[in-house]
Design an enzyme around this catalytic site. Structure first.
Site, PDB file in Angstrom:
ATOM      1  N   TYR A   1      -8.874   5.286   8.275  1.00 22.33           N
ATOM      2  CA  TYR A   1      -9.217   5.827   9.459  1.00 22.33           C
ATOM      3  C   TYR A   1     -10.220   6.610   9.734  1.00 22.33           C
ATOM      4  CZ  TYR A   1      -4.729   2.931  10.536  1.00 22.33           C
ATOM      5  OH  TYR A   1      -3.662   2.079  10.827  1.00 22.33           O
TER       6      TYR A   1
ATOM      7  N   HIS B   1       0.753  -1.180  -0.171  1.00 18.20           N
ATOM      8  CA  HIS B   1      -0.140  -0.184  -0.243  1.00 18.20           C
ATOM      9  C   HIS B   1       0.901   1.234   0.011  1.00 18.20           C
ATOM     10  CE1 HIS B   1      -4.306  -1.755   1.372  1.00 18.20           C
ATOM     11  NE2 HIS B   1      -3.783  -2.113   0.375  1.00 18.20           N
TER      12      HIS B   1
ATOM     13  N   LYS C   1       1.701  -0.479  15.248  1.00 16.33           N
ATOM     14  CA  LYS C   1       3.260  -0.568  15.514  1.00 16.33           C
ATOM     15  C   LYS C   1       3.456  -1.954  16.427  1.00 16.33           C
ATOM     16  CE  LYS C   1       4.813   2.985  13.596  1.00 16.33           C
ATOM     17  NZ  LYS C   1       4.653   2.315  12.208  1.00 16.33           N
TER      18      LYS C   1
ATOM     19  N   TYR D   1       4.162   6.406  10.149  1.00 13.66           N
ATOM     20  CA  TYR D   1       3.354   5.012   9.871  1.00 13.66           C
ATOM     21  C   TYR D   1       4.037   4.002   9.016  1.00 13.66           C
ATOM     22  CZ  TYR D   1      -0.721   2.711   8.997  1.00 13.66           C
ATOM     23  OH  TYR D   1      -1.766   1.840   8.672  1.00 13.66           O
TER      24      TYR D   1
ATOM     25  N   PRO E   1      -3.427   0.108  19.173  1.00  9.62           N
ATOM     26  CA  PRO E   1      -3.233  -0.552  17.661  1.00  9.62           C
ATOM     27  C   PRO E   1      -3.442   0.658  16.825  1.00  9.62           C
ATOM     28  CG  PRO E   1      -5.629  -1.206  18.718  1.00  9.62           C
ATOM     29  CD  PRO E   1      -4.739  -0.630  19.819  1.00  9.62           C
TER      30      PRO E   1
HETATM   31  P1  RFL Z   1       2.716 -12.278  21.172  1.00 12.12           P
HETATM   32  O1  RFL Z   1       2.334 -12.278  19.902  1.00 12.12           O
HETATM   33  O2  RFL Z   1       1.659 -12.033  22.169  1.00 12.12           O
HETATM   34  O3  RFL Z   1       3.367 -13.803  21.437  1.00 12.12           O
HETATM   35  C1  RFL Z   1       3.845 -14.075  22.793  1.00 12.12           C
HETATM   36  C2  RFL Z   1       3.750 -15.673  22.821  1.00 12.12           C
HETATM   37  O4  RFL Z   1       4.163 -16.287  23.981  1.00 12.12           O
HETATM   38  C3  RFL Z   1       3.457 -16.883  24.259  1.00 12.12           C
HETATM   39  N1  RFL Z   1       3.617 -17.492  25.932  1.00 12.12           N
HETATM   40  C4  RFL Z   1       4.017 -18.362  26.409  1.00 12.12           C
HETATM   41  N2  RFL Z   1       4.876 -19.318  26.004  1.00 12.12           N
HETATM   42  C5  RFL Z   1       5.412 -20.273  26.980  1.00 12.12           C
HETATM   43  N3  RFL Z   1       5.598 -19.955  28.470  1.00 12.12           N
HETATM   44  C6  RFL Z   1       4.869 -18.963  28.791  1.00 12.12           C
HETATM   45  N4  RFL Z   1       4.667 -18.786  30.061  1.00 12.12           N
HETATM   46  C7  RFL Z   1       4.058 -18.297  28.005  1.00 12.12           C
HETATM   47  N5  RFL Z   1       3.289 -17.124  28.033  1.00 12.12           N
HETATM   48  C8  RFL Z   1       2.946 -16.645  27.009  1.00 12.12           C
HETATM   49  C9  RFL Z   1       1.884 -16.720  23.704  1.00 12.12           C
HETATM   50  O5  RFL Z   1       1.110 -17.903  23.724  1.00 12.12           O
HETATM   51  C10 RFL Z   1       2.405 -16.256  22.680  1.00 12.12           C
HETATM   52  O6  RFL Z   1       2.378 -17.085  21.615  1.00 12.12           O
HETATM   53  O7  RFL Z   1       4.017 -11.215  21.424  1.00 12.12           O
HETATM   54  P2  RFL Z   1       5.026 -10.655  20.524  1.00 12.12           P
HETATM   55  O8  RFL Z   1       5.780 -11.819  19.767  1.00 12.12           O
HETATM   56  O9  RFL Z   1       5.791  -9.755  21.528  1.00 12.12           O
HETATM   57  O10 RFL Z   1       4.246  -9.937  19.420  1.00 12.12           O
HETATM   58  C11 RFL Z   1       3.542  -8.745  19.480  1.00 12.12           C
HETATM   59  C12 RFL Z   1       2.314  -8.586  18.560  1.00 12.12           C
HETATM   60  O11 RFL Z   1       1.737  -9.816  18.585  1.00 12.12           O
HETATM   61  C13 RFL Z   1       1.475  -7.382  18.832  1.00 12.12           C
HETATM   62  O12 RFL Z   1       2.194  -6.230  19.341  1.00 12.12           O
HETATM   63  C14 RFL Z   1       0.528  -6.987  17.797  1.00 12.12           C
HETATM   64  O13 RFL Z   1      -0.276  -8.143  17.467  1.00 12.12           O
HETATM   65  C15 RFL Z   1       0.033  -5.748  18.089  1.00 12.12           C
HETATM   66  N6  RFL Z   1      -0.991  -5.346  16.918  1.00 12.12           N
HETATM   67  C16 RFL Z   1      -0.701  -4.631  15.991  1.00 12.12           C
HETATM   68  N7  RFL Z   1       0.660  -4.463  15.862  1.00 12.12           N
HETATM   69  C17 RFL Z   1       1.086  -3.967  14.451  1.00 12.12           C
HETATM   70  O14 RFL Z   1       2.347  -3.619  14.141  1.00 12.12           O
HETATM   71  N8  RFL Z   1       0.239  -3.468  13.478  1.00 12.12           N
HETATM   72  C18 RFL Z   1      -0.950  -3.791  13.593  1.00 12.12           C
HETATM   73  O15 RFL Z   1      -1.704  -3.413  12.692  1.00 12.12           O
HETATM   74  C19 RFL Z   1      -1.587  -4.160  14.840  1.00 12.12           C
HETATM   75  N9  RFL Z   1      -2.853  -4.612  14.998  1.00 12.12           N
HETATM   76  C20 RFL Z   1      -2.468  -5.696  17.349  1.00 12.12           C
HETATM   77  C21 RFL Z   1      -3.390  -5.149  16.125  1.00 12.12           C
HETATM   78  C22 RFL Z   1      -2.989  -6.181  18.229  1.00 12.12           C
HETATM   79  C23 RFL Z   1      -4.437  -6.512  18.289  1.00 12.12           C
HETATM   80  N10 RFL Z   1      -4.862  -7.046  19.508  1.00 12.12           N
HETATM   81  C24 RFL Z   1      -5.461  -8.397  19.363  1.00 12.12           C
HETATM   82  C25 RFL Z   1      -4.024  -7.078  20.672  1.00 12.12           C
HETATM   83  C26 RFL Z   1      -4.721  -5.497  16.172  1.00 12.12           C
HETATM   84  C27 RFL Z   1      -5.098  -5.994  17.312  1.00 12.12           C
HETATM   85  C28 RFL Z   1      -6.682  -6.277  17.430  1.00 12.12           C
HETATM   86  C1  PHB Z   2      -5.215  -4.635  10.817  1.00  8.05           C
HETATM   87  O1  PHB Z   2      -5.533  -4.881   9.555  1.00  8.05           O
HETATM   88  O2  PHB Z   2      -5.444  -5.589  11.925  1.00  8.05           O
HETATM   89  C2  PHB Z   2      -5.040  -3.275  11.506  1.00  8.05           C
HETATM   90  C3  PHB Z   2      -4.618  -2.292  10.580  1.00  8.05           C
HETATM   91  C4  PHB Z   2      -4.105  -1.043  10.991  1.00  8.05           C
HETATM   92  C5  PHB Z   2      -4.028  -0.766  12.433  1.00  8.05           C
HETATM   93  C6  PHB Z   2      -4.559  -1.918  13.160  1.00  8.05           C
HETATM   94  C7  PHB Z   2      -5.135  -3.067  12.978  1.00  8.05           C
HETATM   95  O3  PHB Z   2      -3.764   0.478  12.789  1.00  8.05           O
END
Ligand code: RFL
Ligand code: PHB
Length: 391
Positions: free
Chosen positions: A201, A72, A297, A385, A293
């Protein structure tokens, strides 16, 4: 069992770290509490910064992303029923973002690690970390009902916000910054072609909404809701109706709906624990920091930490120099705080607050109008971004 680097958590941070280390001959074992199917299906982020996509590509795990991901060049800001395009690439010397689901990144990394003979133990829950200030730390974990030990040189705490790693650091060592935003996101994944080519957004007087996507057939949408909102109050028809109202424009733009495949509510929080190191334990990703979110980031910070940590460990094993390891926390935190600020800025600019005053409402519209009409302001949004290269 013994390894060089014990990695707790098979999310983006832990898997990227394991993969980068393996490319330099450094051995690791990843302990993951959940099973493989669960981590590969967990729907979360979707936006990869240019630097994240470049890293995956350069390290040999970008082939499917390049085939299936969507590059994008801009996003849309929508407010006061008007549409404004932010031309990300024009404002950043050609940089782009990649739309590719986090679980697809996770799948690609798991497959690559296992094909290379890497060890990821699924269903292995880390319970306790010992000897973190010694030269021989031990991770105690449980798998198939049996208690085991993993001995190592260093522990990488990549176990997310609710993991055991950060909790293993004695009281008084960490300074914690924590802010719970007074709203949440209700997110859906829907089997309907996106009604937009670029992410939207949207700010409306009813609250924030985001139109994202995963593929030409699958849309991902979010709407601001109360943090204590219950999904039971949101039948599908109500979700689509509310989204339609928040995205409404004066030029008759329409939102196509379809079957909702998944829905969930995510609270919004800003959190940083400093420093990201205690002895031989290094924290990476959500284990050390959470961003709301709105700035897209979180995943990018997790991958960024893994990159910096891999470089530091590679230098340490190769030359014995701990300089990069000693700098690890400060190096990461500079980028973390930049992202934390950007996420806060985007969040406050786009969401509504309960009981806000008229002047707060007008100030937000003035800010949105500035970003939509000034190249300088739009460039600030764009360079953050797509990801700053200088940080
Ligand atoms: P994770 O992905 O949470 O992975 C951690 C892993 O550790 C495991 N775990 C254990 N394993 C062994 N022993 C234990 N005691 C443990 N405790 C936990 C868990 O099962 C898991 O598999 O952390 P990590 O690797 O730091 O990654 C971080 C990302 O997942 C997170 O920051 C993003 O998903 C945030 N986020 C977004 N980030 C972006 O860069 N761009 C986005 O568009 C974006 N959108 C989002 C998001 C997060 C969202 N939610 C649901 C929080 C949108 C949403 C809705
Ligand atoms: C997503 O596609 O899940 C998404 C995109 C942009 C954001 C957060 C989540 O800022």
């Amino acid at each position: 069992m013994r390894t060089q680097v014990a990695i707790i958590g098979a999310g983006p941070a832990g898997l990227t770290l394991s993969h980068l280390l393996a490319r330099h001959g450094i051995d690791s074992v990843v302990l993951e509490h959940r099973d493989r199917d669960y981590v590969e299906r967990r729907v979360r982020a979707g936006v990869l910064e240019q630097g994240t996509a470049d890293l995956l590509r350069a390290s040999g795990v970008g082939a499917r992303m390049d085939r299936e991901g969507l590059v994008h060049h801009g996003i849309e800001l929508r407010f006061s029923h008007q549409r404004h395009r932010i031309p990300l690439s024009d404002l950043t010397g050609g940089r782009t973002v990649m739309i590719y689901g986090q679980q697809e990144v996770v799948k690609d990394l798991i497959q690559t690690r296992l094909a290379a003979g890497g060890q990821i133990l699924f269903g292995a829950e880390a319970l306790a970390l010992d000897g973190l200030t010694s030269a021989a730390p031990v991770v105690r974990y449980q798998q198939n009902g049996e208690r085991r030990e993993l001995r190592c040189d260093v522990v990488a705490g990549c176990d997310g916000f609710h993991g055991v790693s950060r909790a293993a650091i004695p009281a008084g060592v960490l300074t914690v910054y924590d802010h719970e935003y007074p709203f949440a996101w209700l997110g859906i994944l829907a089997a309907v072609p996106p009604s937009t080519g670029e992410l939207i957004y949207a700010h409306s007087e009813r609250g924030f909404a985001l139109h994202s996507l995963r593929s030409p057939e699958i849309s991902r949408l979010y709407l601001q809701c109360r943090p204590d909102e219950e999904l039971a109050n949101w039948p599908d028809a109500r979700i689509w109706d509310e989204l339609r109202r928040r995205f409404a424009t004066d030029d008759g733009w329409t939102l196509a709906d379809g079957p909702i495949l998944e829905k969930g509510i995510t609270p919004m929080r800003g959190f940083v624990a400093e420093p990201m190191r205690y002895g031989r334990l290094l924290l990476a990703g959500d284990a050390a920091h959470i961003v709301p979110p709105t700035g897209a980031k979180g995943l990018n910070l997790a991958v960024g930490d893994a990159r910096v940590l891999a470089e530091a460990l590679i230098a340490w094993y190769r030359s014995g120099s701990a300089d990069l390891l000693d700098a690890y926390s400060a190096t990461c935190l500079r980028r973390v705080w930049r992202a934390q600020h950007f996420a806060w800025w985007m969040t406050t600019m786009l969401h509504i607050q309960e009981r806000e005053s008229d002047i707060e409402r007008r100030l937000r519209l003035a800010q949105l109008d500035y970003v939509a009409s000034s190249t300088a302001a739009a460039t600030t949004l764009a360079e953050n971004y797509v990801g700053l290269t200088s940080i």
